[in-house]
Design a protein around this motif. Structure first.
Motif, mmCIF file in Angstrom:
data_model
loop_
_atom_site.group_PDB
_atom_site.id
_atom_site.type_symbol
_atom_site.label_atom_id
_atom_site.label_comp_id
_atom_site.label_asym_id
_atom_site.label_seq_id
_atom_site.Cartn_x
_atom_site.Cartn_y
_atom_site.Cartn_z
ATOM 1 N N VAL A 256 0.913 -1.154 -0.032
ATOM 2 C CA VAL A 256 0.036 0.058 -0.019
ATOM 3 C C VAL A 256 1.090 1.346 0.021
ATOM 4 O O VAL A 256 1.756 1.543 0.878
ATOM 5 C CB VAL A 256 -0.777 0.135 1.214
ATOM 6 C CG1 VAL A 256 -1.975 1.176 1.177
ATOM 7 C CG2 VAL A 256 -1.807 -1.267 1.505
ATOM 8 N N LEU B 283 -5.251 6.887 7.133
ATOM 9 C CA LEU B 283 -4.942 6.271 8.371
ATOM 10 C C LEU B 283 -3.437 6.865 8.902
ATOM 11 O O LEU B 283 -2.410 6.550 7.848
ATOM 12 C CB LEU B 283 -4.961 4.988 8.501
ATOM 13 C CG LEU B 283 -5.157 4.463 10.030
ATOM 14 C CD1 LEU B 283 -6.484 4.843 10.769
ATOM 15 C CD2 LEU B 283 -5.267 2.906 9.841
ATOM 16 N N PRO C 122 -3.571 5.453 2.533
ATOM 17 C CA PRO C 122 -4.940 5.736 1.964
ATOM 18 C C PRO C 122 -5.824 4.573 2.679
ATOM 19 O O PRO C 122 -5.651 3.296 2.803
ATOM 20 C CB PRO C 122 -4.971 5.336 0.448
ATOM 21 C CG PRO C 122 -3.552 4.628 0.459
ATOM 22 C CD PRO C 122 -2.732 4.977 1.473
ATOM 23 N N ALA C 123 -6.988 4.995 3.378
ATOM 24 C CA ALA C 123 -7.762 4.064 4.299
ATOM 25 C C ALA C 123 -8.533 3.000 3.329
ATOM 26 O O ALA C 123 -8.600 1.826 3.643
ATOM 27 C CB ALA C 123 -8.691 4.805 4.911
ATOM 28 N N GLU C 124 -8.940 3.566 2.178
ATOM 29 C CA GLU C 124 -9.725 2.688 1.282
ATOM 30 C C GLU C 124 -8.705 1.449 0.690
ATOM 31 O O GLU C 124 -9.263 0.443 0.521
ATOM 32 C CB GLU C 124 -10.242 3.451 -0.048
ATOM 33 C CG GLU C 124 -11.427 2.732 -0.608
ATOM 34 C CD GLU C 124 -12.927 2.304 0.342
ATOM 35 O OE1 GLU C 124 -12.729 3.255 1.249
ATOM 36 O OE2 GLU C 124 -13.023 1.403 0.188
ATOM 37 N N ARG D 154 -8.257 -1.123 3.183
ATOM 38 C CA ARG D 154 -9.374 -2.056 3.454
ATOM 39 C C ARG D 154 -9.389 -2.918 2.566
ATOM 40 O O ARG D 154 -9.923 -4.145 2.448
ATOM 41 C CB ARG D 154 -10.778 -1.181 3.168
ATOM 42 C CG ARG D 154 -11.105 -0.548 4.690
ATOM 43 C CD ARG D 154 -12.455 0.010 4.669
ATOM 44 N NE ARG D 154 -12.831 1.022 5.720
ATOM 45 C CZ ARG D 154 -12.291 2.339 5.585
ATOM 46 N NH1 ARG D 154 -12.235 2.755 4.256
ATOM 47 N NH2 ARG D 154 -12.919 3.012 6.935
ATOM 48 N N PHE E 32 -6.658 -2.225 7.155
ATOM 49 C CA PHE E 32 -7.118 -1.120 7.962
ATOM 50 C C PHE E 32 -7.657 -1.800 9.318
ATOM 51 O O PHE E 32 -7.517 -1.077 10.383
ATOM 52 C CB PHE E 32 -8.380 -0.578 7.244
ATOM 53 C CG PHE E 32 -8.767 0.551 7.645
ATOM 54 C CD1 PHE E 32 -8.592 1.956 7.582
ATOM 55 C CD2 PHE E 32 -10.165 0.375 8.363
ATOM 56 C CE1 PHE E 32 -9.167 3.026 8.368
ATOM 57 C CE2 PHE E 32 -10.818 1.529 9.019
ATOM 58 C CZ PHE E 32 -10.469 2.844 9.050
ATOM 59 N N GLY F 28 -5.078 -2.524 11.792
ATOM 60 C CA GLY F 28 -4.390 -1.197 12.294
ATOM 61 C C GLY F 28 -5.318 -0.461 13.498
ATOM 62 O O GLY F 28 -5.062 -0.149 14.564
ATOM 63 N N VAL F 29 -6.589 -0.247 12.893
ATOM 64 C CA VAL F 29 -7.467 0.160 13.931
ATOM 65 C C VAL F 29 -7.775 -0.344 15.455
ATOM 66 O O VAL F 29 -7.713 0.092 16.089
ATOM 67 C CB VAL F 29 -8.920 0.454 13.216
ATOM 68 C CG1 VAL F 29 -10.146 0.852 14.197
ATOM 69 C CG2 VAL F 29 -8.934 1.406 12.174
#
Lengths: 227, 596
Positions: free
Chosen positions: A27, A62, A85-87, A90, A147, A150-151
């Motif tokens: 990523v 993020l 980039p969050a998307e 994901r 994502f 990580g969250v």
């Protein structure tokens, strides 16, 4: 068992491992904002906000912030804040036996161990964090997307970290519930240790004090952002 | 070096507002700079890096443009409508009108509209999901920032002892601060010193902390607000001490502490009593002892059925027994009131305003009763005028109020309680008979209500005496408390009876209770003439076990054929019988006593 723990260092390591997991999972970063020696924390935060805004904003990226453990190390200006980039995070699934994911989970466990050391094993916030981490440990996050892992690793640290900060704050005259205490003067008369002593003199000689310690409300240097 | 936990986290630039493309999915990753870590290229902001980030988004650019309508949209819609109509017509022709036609066109349109709605819902759901994702990302960034800030408040190397040792000291400090807050700002040693000070509190220029005087006065005011009587020893003591010009800090503090302890005890007792009374009111006994239940026809049978029920608890059985005479009296009172109503109705129906006026004047008829007899306003006015002729002191408003008070349920219950004690054969007479059956036997003192309830369940004259004691205690409690009674007032009655053990003393105890109840009864009747009529003198009535209501008192003269010298005797719980002189000792051995 060590006498002391360094939560700033272990949390920085966690962030670094998360960023490494993202980078090495293919990523691309949206932005990278390096720490600058001597730069106030507020300036660094402003630079991060600006960089994020130019790349979709903080709702689309993020952010992780860490010192380079292979560089000058923790406590220096050698570090950076990066956004992924969050998307894209994901959309990327963690494969089975991913060493990078394992490393991130291990870093989280190390940080929780530090929290346990300070708060005790029976502290509810620590128990909750450990319980949530235990959910992903057997599989090392395999099947999850980047994502979500990580969250999870960031979010579970919030309440126990808050509990430690609160407990530590409670030992100081300006800390929480000041109205419930006897006057400060009486404490001093009673032979209470000074603030410096209370902090155990843990800081290494020659190390700059944290911005928050130096003056409440004053901006901190970036190297103290991650301690 | 002071550290604090941030009260509010600083808002990271840009976090308080959505990014320029918040409303649309981000596409920044497609144009993001190459992975700097892997490539080793300088990052934005690092020396040697470009002065501008590799990607920029024009500020204020619209997030998404609405789709332009296709060309000739109107023509397409017309063609679609025409084709739908033709299709429906063809279907109709082929099925001879069973299907197709306008209905099919409508169905097609509905189907198209539903498809559009589904598409819109799917689009909306996708947007919602995107918004949720953005929110989650922003929240995680915020939490990460907070974690960093919280860590920044800690020392670099932190030991467990840093939190614990200070925590214990803080606890001690809090305890000390609490003590000072509760003792006028004095530390424990200072407080002790003040207690040893013998200087009177009211002396001019004394060095005694005003806390003692202020607290004493404050506690006394609280006691007055709580309606603790001035005769209470604690109140009296504190009042005296505060009024004493030579009172020292210690004396005032002791009296204040005693008063506070008294208040606490009373509060706890009140709470316990309230709980118990609430529980009693909801139980079997509570339901059967309401005025309505006692006055209802068949009340005695219902109570007896409960007594005979093996599932009824021991404590309830003894209390239910005491309800029997109350039910008898309540029914008599109800019948008395009913008889008054019937008589009045008849007199009003057949009589004249003059007749009604006479009844009003002698208080046989209340104004409320007269108004309920479907008479005209003129009849009422004439009756009142006539009443004032018979009794010039008659005042309609006053008489009406008196009548209403007399007929109230509260009075019905009160007189039920008093009369069940005072009526011949009532609970007081039952107690007297039970005591007589015991002869000179001393009654073991049972000074706890619960123990008495247990002892009253059984057979033999002693159990009968205990049951009678319990009945009297229950009725007495209700009379004295003016309501449902409480264990405290029951205990008071028990105290009167239990401490008197000789036969003479037992009689004296009964007389003491009878006098107290009679006094309460007379006080309640007062000058209200309606009460005298509605609740006749109980001493002229007789309670007979097994019979509903009360009857006129049995004549004391023996009927024909009864040998001279015979006595009317009764076994507790049995019927009275005339016993010839030669059989009196045998009857006494069985527990029979002479009916008074």
């Amino acid at each position: 068992m060590p006498e002391t723990v360094n939560l700033k260092k272990s949390y920085s390591a966690l962030n670094e491992k998360i960023a490494k997991l993202y980078d090495e999972s293919g990523v691309r970063r949206s932005f990278t904002v390096p720490y600058v020696e001597g730069q106030p924390m507020a300036d660094h935060v402003a630079a991060v906000g600006q960089a994020a805004q130019q790349n979709g904003g903080l709702t689309a990226n993020l952010v992780t912030s860490a010192h380079h453990s292979d560089g000058k190390g923790w406590g220096s200006g050698d570090g950076h804040t990066v956004g992924h980039p969050a998307e894209k995070l994901r959309q990327t699934i963690i494969p089975k036996d991913d060493e990078r994911a394992k490393a991130a989970i291990d870093a989280a466990q190390k940080h929780i161990n530090g929290l346990k050391f300070l708060l005790g094993d029976d502290e509810p916030t620590v128990q909750t964090a450990q319980g949530q981490l235990n959910l992903v440990k057997p599989t090392s996050g395999a099947g999850m997307n980047l994502f979500d892992l990580g969250v999870l690793l960031i979010n579970i640290m919030h309440t126990p970290t808050q509990a430690v900060a609160r407990a530590h704050s409670g030992t100081k005259p300006g800390g929480h519930s000041p109205n419930r205490r006897a006057p400060v003067q009486e404490e001093a008369q009673g032979g209470q240790e000074t603030q410096e002593t209370a902090q155990g003199g843990a800081e290494a000689p020659g190390e700059a004090p944290t911005a928050a310690q130096a003056a409440p409300g004053a901006p901190a240097a970036p190297e103290q952002a991650q301690g | 070096m002071a550290e604090t936990t941030p009260q509010s986290t600083p808002i990271v630039t840009g976090m308080d507002q959505p990014g320029p493309q918040a409303a649309a999915p981000s596409t920044m990753e497609s144009v993001a700079p190459p992975n700097l870590t892997q490539a080793g290229a300088p990052a934005y902001g690092e020396p040697g890096a470009a002065t501008q980030p590799s990607t920029t988004v024009p500020a204020g650019a619209p997030a998404a443009q609405p789709a332009a309508p296709p060309p000739h949209a109107k023509l397409l819609a017309m063609v679609q409508g025409l084709s739908e109509g033709l299709s429906a017509a063809a279907t109709s022709i082929s099925t001879h009108g069973r299907e197709g036609g306008a209905a099919q066109v409508q169905e097609m349109r509905q189907s198209r509209a539903a498809a559009q709605q589904r598409a819109m819902a799917a689009t909306q759901a996708q947007k919602d999901a995107e918004t949720r994702n953005k929110l989650m990302t922003a929240q995680t960034n915020e939490i990460n920032t907070k974690n960093i800030f919280n860590n920044a408040t800690l020392p670099d190397e932190i030991a467990k002892s840093h939190l614990q040792v200070s925590g214990e000291k803080q606890t001690q400090a809090i305890t000390g601060a609490d003590f000072q807050a509760a003792h006028g700002g004095m530390k424990p040693e200072e407080f002790s010193k003040q207690l040893d000070n013998t200087t009177p509190l009211t002396e001019q220029g004394n060095s005694v902390n005003p806390f003692f005087l202020n607290q004493g006065q404050s506690v006394l005011r609280a006691a007055q607000t709580a309606n603790i009587p001035p005769t209470n020893p604690a109140v009296k003591n504190l009042t005296d001490v505060l009024a004493d010009p030579k009172a020292t800090a210690k004396a005032v503090y002791m009296a204040t502490t005693q008063m506070q302890a008294e208040q606490d005890r009373q509060a706890k007792a009140t709470e316990q009593r309230t709980k118990q009374e609430t529980a009693e009111a909801g139980g079997i006994v509570g339901k059967l002892s309401t005025p309505e239940a006692l006055a209802a026809p068949g009340a005695q049978a219902a109570i007896q059925a409960r007594i005979d029920d093996p599932n009824t608890s021991v404590a309830d059985v003894t209390r239910l027994r005491t309800l029997l005479p109350q039910a008898a009296v309540a029914q008599l009172n109800a019948e008395n009131i009913k008889a008054r109503e019937a008589r009045n109705q008849q007199l009003v129906n057949q009589g004249t305003p003059e007749t009604a006026g006479r009844l009003l004047a002698d208080r046989s008829l209340t104004l409320t009763e007269l108004k309920s007899r479907q008479v005209t306003p003129k009849f009422i006015a004439d009756a009142i005028v006539a009443a004032q002729k018979f009794d010039p002191t008659y005042k309609a408003a006053e008489a009406e109020a008196q009548g209403r008070i007399a007929a109230s349920p509260a009075n019905s219950q009160f007189f039920g309680n008093t009369d069940s004690l005072l009526v011949r054969g009532g609970t007081l007479d039952q107690l007297g008979a039970a005591y007589k059956a015991l002869g000179n036997t001393e009654i073991p003192v049972i000074n706890k209500l619960d123990n008495l309830r247990k002892a009253a369940v059984g057979s033999g004259p002693l159990a009968a005496a205990y049951a009678a004691q319990l009945g009297v205690a229950d009725d007495y409690s209700k009379v004295m408390s003016g309501g449902t009674g409480s264990d405290t007032s029951r205990q008071q009655a028990l105290d009167i009876m239990s401490v008197n053990l000789s036969p003479e003393a037992r009689d004296a105890a009964i007389n003491q209770i009878r006098s107290a109840v009679t006094s309460q009864r007379n006080g309640r009747v007062g000058t209200n003439p309606y009460m005298k009529d509605m609740y006749p003198d109980p001493s002229r009535r007789q309670e007979t076990p097994g019979q509903s209501g009360t009857q006129s008192a049995a004549p004391r003269t023996p009927p024909t054929g009864v040998p001279a010298g015979s006595k009317l005797m009764q076994v507790p719980g049995g019927q009275p019988h005339w016993i010839s002189p030669d059989k009196i000792p045998a009857a006494q051995k069985l527990g029979a006593t002479e009916v008074q």
